[in-house]
Motif scaffolding. Structure first.
Motif, mmCIF file in Angstrom:
data_model
loop_
_atom_site.group_PDB
_atom_site.id
_atom_site.type_symbol
_atom_site.label_atom_id
_atom_site.label_comp_id
_atom_site.label_asym_id
_atom_site.label_seq_id
_atom_site.Cartn_x
_atom_site.Cartn_y
_atom_site.Cartn_z
ATOM 1 N N LYS A 81 -3.072 18.826 56.786
ATOM 2 C CA LYS A 81 -3.805 18.125 55.730
ATOM 3 C C LYS A 81 -3.219 18.429 54.357
ATOM 4 N N LYS A 82 -2.925 19.694 54.105
ATOM 5 C CA LYS A 82 -2.371 20.083 52.805
ATOM 6 C C LYS A 82 -1.048 19.370 52.548
ATOM 7 N N THR A 83 -0.180 19.327 53.535
ATOM 8 C CA THR A 83 1.115 18.669 53.372
ATOM 9 C C THR A 83 0.949 17.176 53.115
ATOM 10 N N LEU A 84 0.077 16.528 53.900
ATOM 11 C CA LEU A 84 -0.142 15.089 53.719
ATOM 12 C C LEU A 84 -0.752 14.792 52.359
ATOM 13 N N ASP A 85 -1.695 15.623 51.943
ATOM 14 C CA ASP A 85 -2.317 15.433 50.622
ATOM 15 C C ASP A 85 -1.283 15.594 49.513
ATOM 16 N N ASP A 86 -0.388 16.557 49.668
ATOM 17 C CA ASP A 86 0.635 16.782 48.646
ATOM 18 C C ASP A 86 1.606 15.610 48.566
ATOM 19 N N TYR A 87 1.972 15.063 49.724
ATOM 20 C CA TYR A 87 2.862 13.895 49.717
ATOM 21 C C TYR A 87 2.168 12.676 49.106
ATOM 22 N N GLU A 88 0.891 12.515 49.417
ATOM 23 C CA GLU A 88 0.136 11.401 48.849
ATOM 24 C C GLU A 88 0.077 11.520 47.321
ATOM 25 N N SER A 89 -0.181 12.726 46.846
ATOM 26 C CA SER A 89 -0.224 12.966 45.410
ATOM 27 C C SER A 89 1.127 12.696 44.759
ATOM 28 N N LEU A 90 2.194 13.127 45.436
ATOM 29 C CA LEU A 90 3.539 12.905 44.917
ATOM 30 C C LEU A 90 3.845 11.410 44.805
ATOM 31 N N MET A 91 3.516 10.650 45.841
ATOM 32 C CA MET A 91 3.793 9.207 45.835
ATOM 33 C C MET A 91 2.992 8.498 44.749
ATOM 34 N N LYS A 92 1.746 8.905 44.554
ATOM 35 C CA LYS A 92 0.927 8.302 43.507
ATOM 36 C C LYS A 92 1.533 8.553 42.135
ATOM 37 N N ASN A 93 2.006 9.777 41.928
ATOM 38 C CA ASN A 93 2.627 10.119 40.645
ATOM 39 C C ASN A 93 3.902 9.329 40.413
#
Length: 221
Positions: free
Chosen positions: A204-216
């Protein structure tokens, strides 16, 4: 956020009780045995020769200790010439440790949690900077087993963030032995909760971090 860690299948890795542990039963491990483990390819850059030297010192203080080297030692990338198994066997014979060091060969995924749970200490003594992280460290912690790893970039992050073990300089047999003994003597000092591990390392942490990165990134387009 400095970086994104590899995705850990955290749901697969949980503590397996001693009485239910298939690995314990297969190798007839006793409750009082001190089990030191490694899991990975049996190649030079993993620092396994240093581990055997360190284990010889550990054995003097903990006579009931056993070292399990789990992982492929023959059918590896590069072929048998890349394997260090024969050299390791010579070192083991030199120290008279044949009855205390076990080569398990490749472990099926289903037995890995049993193996990690059976260990009192998990070791990752890598000496090559190409060892960029070492996911198995997190898997060991999720199974309730403290870790000793070398102070390499990326590799040291697991212990550094969770405090679930000790990092040591690479290629330092003495400090490797001391770290293993320190954990065997006071394992409670290195207990870390599952929740504290998952704060840093989980699917979950990894997926959330990638999602945040893509949004940015999208916001900057």
């Amino acid at each position: 956020m400095i970086g994104i860690y590899p995705p850990i299948d955290d749901y697969k890795f949980k503590r397996v009780n001693f009485g239910d542990n298939k690995f314990v039963k297969k190798y007839k491990i006793k409750k009082n045995d001190k089990v030191i483990g490694f899991l990975g390819r049996l190649v030079t850059e993993k620092g396994l020769n240093d581990l055997i030297y360190a284990f010889e010192e550990v054995k003097e203080e903990f006579p009931d200790s056993k070292l399990f080297l789990a992982g492929e030692g023959e059918n590896i990338a590069g072929g048998k010439k890349e394997s260090t198994k024969i050299h390791l066997q010579k070192t083991i014979k030199k120290f008279g440790l044949k009855k205390s060091v076990y080569f398990t060969g490749f472990l099926e995924d289903s037995i890995v949690p049993d193996f990690l749970s059976a260990c009192n200490v998990f070791t990752l003594p890598s000496m090559n900077p190409l060892e960029s992280f070492g996911m198995v460290q997190v898997e060991a912690l999720l199974c309730g087993t403290p870790v000793v790893s070398t102070d390499l970039p990326g590799v040291r992050d697991v212990v550094g963030l969770t405090h679930g073990g000790i990092t040591v300089p690479q290629r330092n047999k003495e400090k490797l032995a001391s770290a293993i003994k320190a954990i065997l003597e006071n394992p409670k000092n290195y207990n870390v909760s599952r929740e504290d591990i998952l704060k840093f390392f989980s699917m979950k942490k990894t997926l959330d971090d990638y999602e945040s990165l893509m949004k940015n990134l999208l916001e900057k387009i």
